[in-house]
Write an enzyme that holds these catalytic residues in place. Sequence first.
Site, PDB file in Angstrom:
ATOM      1  N   TYR A  86       0.856  -1.199   0.000  1.00 26.87           N
ATOM      2  CA  TYR A  86       0.000   0.000   0.000  1.00 26.87           C
ATOM      3  C   TYR A  86       0.891   1.247   0.000  1.00 26.87           C
ATOM      4  CZ  TYR A  86      -4.439  -2.423   0.764  1.00 26.87           C
ATOM      5  OH  TYR A  86      -5.569  -3.192   0.605  1.00 26.87           O
ATOM      6  N   TYR A 208      -4.580  -9.617  -8.609  1.00 32.40           N
ATOM      7  CA  TYR A 208      -4.411  -9.892  -7.182  1.00 32.40           C
ATOM      8  C   TYR A 208      -3.311 -10.920  -6.941  1.00 32.40           C
ATOM      9  CZ  TYR A 208      -7.927  -7.293  -4.581  1.00 32.40           C
ATOM     10  OH  TYR A 208      -8.623  -6.304  -3.939  1.00 32.40           O
ATOM     11  N   VAL A 257     -24.043  16.153  -7.199  1.00 37.57           N
ATOM     12  CA  VAL A 257     -23.773  16.647  -8.550  1.00 37.57           C
ATOM     13  C   VAL A 257     -24.512  15.741  -9.531  1.00 37.57           C
ATOM     14  CG1 VAL A 257     -22.011  17.142 -10.276  1.00 37.57           C
ATOM     15  CG2 VAL A 257     -21.542  17.578  -7.857  1.00 37.57           C
ATOM     16  N   SER A 304     -19.095   4.177  -6.622  1.00 32.56           N
ATOM     17  CA  SER A 304     -18.818   3.853  -5.218  1.00 32.56           C
ATOM     18  C   SER A 304     -19.474   2.529  -4.882  1.00 32.56           C
ATOM     19  CB  SER A 304     -19.357   4.943  -4.294  1.00 32.56           C
ATOM     20  OG  SER A 304     -19.271   4.539  -2.933  1.00 32.56           O
ATOM     21  N   THR A 519      -9.029  -1.687  -2.946  1.00 36.76           N
ATOM     22  CA  THR A 519      -8.028  -1.308  -1.958  1.00 36.76           C
ATOM     23  C   THR A 519      -7.956   0.212  -1.869  1.00 36.76           C
ATOM     24  OG1 THR A 519      -6.211  -1.216  -3.578  1.00 36.76           O
ATOM     25  CG2 THR A 519      -6.611  -3.338  -2.504  1.00 36.76           C
TER      26      THR A 519
END
Length: 563
Positions: A86, A208, A257, A304, A519
């Site tokens: 990360y 992955y 929006v 999302s 992630t």
Amino acid sequence: MKVETTRMTRNAYMIGTGIGNLAAAVYLIRDGGWDGHQITMLGLDTHGANDGAATKDFETEYGYGPLSNSRGYLNRGGRMLNEETYENFWDVLGSVPSLDHPGKSVTEEILDFDHAHPTKDIGRLIDSNGLRVSGPNGYRHMQFTNKQRYLLTKLMMLPESREHELDDISIREWFAETPEFFETNFWWMWQTTFAFKDVSSVAELRRYMNRMILEFSRINTLEGVTRTPYNQYESVILPMRSYLQGQGVTFINNRKVTEFVFADTPLRDDIIVTGLKYVEVHNADAEAMIEVGPDDLVFDTNGSITDSTSIGDLDTAIVEDQRYAPSALLWKQAAERFYNLGNPDKFFNDRTQSEWTSFTVTTSDHRLINEISRLTRQLPGNALNTFVDSTPLISLVVHHQPHYHAQKPEEGVFWGYALYPRRHGDFIDKPFIEMTGREMLLETLGHLGRIDTTADPISNRTDELMATVVNVVPAHMPYASALFNQRTTLDRPLVVPAGSKNLAFISQFAEMPFDMVFTEQYSVRCAQVAVYTLLGLDLPLTKLHHYEKDPRVLAKATRVMFR
């Protein structure tokens, strides 16, 4: 229509206030030399996709309504961090001060906590015979056949330049010659650790397996998982918001929006946003517009995974929200105008690939958590337990306690999820998605009861334990795994699409090479790419590790593959 105009200086407008846009604001200030007052964050809520908060906090947020029981806490889901891979995440949070430990960065705070509380899961898989600890079914064995080893190796070794050969191919299709792959310990652990399904994109599995090759060797114990001191909303999002507010960034909540206004250009080769139409969530009839100047920038969260979530409570089942994801609607509007902005329907028009249902349990004392610890043989903070004999495929996560700053010393909080919520329960005879919170917990206790062989099993004390339950909050997320949906190499827009002069996409649905979605790392790297590209910064991107090229890592993975 009301039109907002700000022309004194160059501005940036962030659509969505998740970790990606928060990181973009940090990059603008830290690396771009911007002043925080130049940045406006437009969000439907304060959380992004990172959870948790008191249940009552969600009642007033977009898409939710009042509950009969709003006590306790809600974690819609959880994402695991990783120290080694990360890179962007740790870099950005290294610039954000901790709220709990003055003088430390958030990166230091998280890593210090994790090193003091390392994860070691010994009850990763549970079946009706108990924990899969030893023997040929023991969770340390991957249970591969030579054919499966060959197909997995072939997938991992496919060059990135040929990823298009995996377009619209599912994991099930890739392993069609050996369907028993989906009964191996590896698959039980992999799918429930990362929320893959057999219908998910095999291209994402390839990414992955390469990016997380370190985890292949320790997937059975989750020793590579990095945990935050509290839930990720309080440990990550709140410090970032606080830092940015201190820098002068403007946050506007409950603003949706609804439409990009684009400049008309010859052949539509250039993508230039000139305005943002919006409505206030609590006054949807009053449309207004922000005027976007020629030097302004727009950063959009084009999707999302927590959009259109429905929540219930202890005695109320969810009512499924059938609306198309609000964040993806804006992307869809842009993609209908420009040919090179991907295809949102591939991710948001087939819930069967992406949906799952979680439930958060709050108790008035520690008895239930202590029972889970007894049966799984591990303390809170170590466990991700999957009941492989559970028809809806239920997993439990018991975090280090407390998981919330406001959590009382005597309270307990944990959560679980069902990866296949349309399937019927094994103890409650209805689809998991139709269960109340109480029924979801009873279904889970039924599976715990199966493995309790003591003289006074948990099944004898169900009423006593249920009396300690303050609330169980179901959360159905139709797009929770949408980022893994079958796709082609052209279905996600580039972070800064060709021809874009001032629009960037920052989300799990923007395209970058090599890195892996689902992630925080992916969102933060999108932010760096967006800021550096739109500002024309002559700075190197944060260096990514390539453990898939490290002979020592590969040798260890090979040993595990043959175990």
